[in-house]
Design a protein around this motif. Structure first.
Motif, short mmCIF file in Angstrom:
data_model
loop_
_atom_site.label_atom_id
_atom_site.label_comp_id
_atom_site.label_asym_id
_atom_site.label_seq_id
_atom_site.Cartn_x
_atom_site.Cartn_y
_atom_site.Cartn_z
N ALA A 1 34.99 49.34 45.74
CA ALA A 1 34.35 48.02 45.85
C ALA A 1 34.88 47.08 44.76
O ALA A 1 35.10 45.89 45.02
N VAL A 2 35.09 47.62 43.57
CA VAL A 2 35.59 46.80 42.46
C VAL A 2 37.01 46.31 42.77
O VAL A 2 37.31 45.13 42.58
N LEU A 3 37.87 47.19 43.27
CA LEU A 3 39.23 46.76 43.63
C LEU A 3 39.21 45.68 44.70
O LEU A 3 39.94 44.68 44.61
N ARG B 1 40.44 53.20 35.24
CA ARG B 1 39.76 53.07 36.53
C ARG B 1 39.34 51.62 36.73
O ARG B 1 39.03 50.93 35.76
N PRO B 2 39.31 51.15 37.97
CA PRO B 2 38.87 49.77 38.22
C PRO B 2 37.51 49.46 37.58
O PRO B 2 37.31 48.37 37.04
N SER B 3 36.60 50.40 37.64
CA SER B 3 35.27 50.18 37.06
C SER B 3 35.31 49.99 35.54
O SER B 3 34.37 49.46 34.95
N GLU B 4 36.42 50.40 34.91
CA GLU B 4 36.59 50.22 33.47
C GLU B 4 37.32 48.92 33.15
O GLU B 4 37.42 48.54 31.98
N ALA B 5 37.85 48.25 34.17
CA ALA B 5 38.65 47.05 33.97
C ALA B 5 38.04 45.82 34.63
O ALA B 5 38.71 44.82 34.80
N VAL B 6 36.78 45.91 35.00
CA VAL B 6 36.12 44.78 35.64
C VAL B 6 35.30 44.01 34.61
O VAL B 6 34.68 44.60 33.72
N ARG B 7 35.35 42.71 34.71
CA ARG B 7 34.58 41.85 33.81
C ARG B 7 33.15 41.76 34.34
O ARG B 7 32.83 40.90 35.15
N LYS B 8 32.32 42.68 33.88
CA LYS B 8 30.96 42.84 34.39
C LYS B 8 30.06 41.63 34.15
O LYS B 8 29.09 41.42 34.87
N ALA C 1 51.41 50.26 30.75
CA ALA C 1 50.56 49.08 30.84
C ALA C 1 49.32 49.32 29.99
O ALA C 1 48.89 50.46 29.79
N VAL C 2 48.76 48.24 29.49
CA VAL C 2 47.57 48.34 28.65
C VAL C 2 46.73 47.08 28.80
O VAL C 2 47.27 45.98 28.98
N ILE C 3 45.42 47.26 28.77
CA ILE C 3 44.52 46.12 28.66
C ILE C 3 44.46 45.82 27.17
O ILE C 3 44.01 46.67 26.39
N ALA C 4 44.96 44.68 26.78
CA ALA C 4 45.12 44.35 25.37
C ALA C 4 43.84 43.78 24.76
O ALA C 4 43.76 42.62 24.39
N ALA D 1 46.80 46.05 46.15
CA ALA D 1 47.69 47.17 45.84
C ALA D 1 48.34 47.01 44.48
O ALA D 1 48.53 47.99 43.74
N GLU D 2 48.68 45.78 44.12
CA GLU D 2 49.29 45.53 42.81
C GLU D 2 48.29 45.77 41.69
O GLU D 2 48.62 46.36 40.66
N ILE D 3 47.06 45.31 41.87
CA ILE D 3 46.01 45.55 40.88
C ILE D 3 45.82 47.05 40.69
O ILE D 3 45.79 47.55 39.56
#
Length: 114
Positions: free
Chosen positions: A78-80, A54-61, A101-104, A42-44
């Protein structure tokens, strides 16, 4: 201003973002080593939503675990779930302030919410 950084000290981009935060006057930095203390699903989800990602944009593929578990990186649910089980999959660093928040990546993006 308080800034929280989801940090991996082994990651050069994360170290660079942390340095930016620490060098900015008036910023109180809280370091959250998310690999040592993994966040709940939930925090993620909440942090990514706040970042507008979106989670799919923040996953280390490229992480090995993606292949090991057969993760469909286009499936946000599934990613979450996978991020909650394997924190290494969370893209880093993530910086959170009262402004958002930002992915830096690149690290200079941390300045966008200072």
């Amino acid at each position: 201003m308080k800034a929280i950084i989801w940090h991996n000290p082994r990651c050069s981009k994360s170290r660079q973002a942390l340095a930016i935060l620490e060098e900015t006057p008036g910023v109180e930095v809280e370091v959250f080593e998310y690999l040592k203390t993994p966040p709940a699903r939930a925090e993620i989800e909440a942090v990514l939503a706040r970042a507008g990602v979106r989670p799919s944009e923040a996953v280390r593929k490229g992480e090995t675990v993606v292949k090991e578990i057969g993760l469909d990186t286009s499936d946000d649910t599934a990613v979450l779930d996978a991020m909650a089980q394997h924190a290494i999959l969370i893209e880093r660093p993530i910086v959170i302030t009262g402004k958002g928040a930002v992915i830096a990546r690149p690290p200079e993006k941390a300045r966008d919410i200072l």
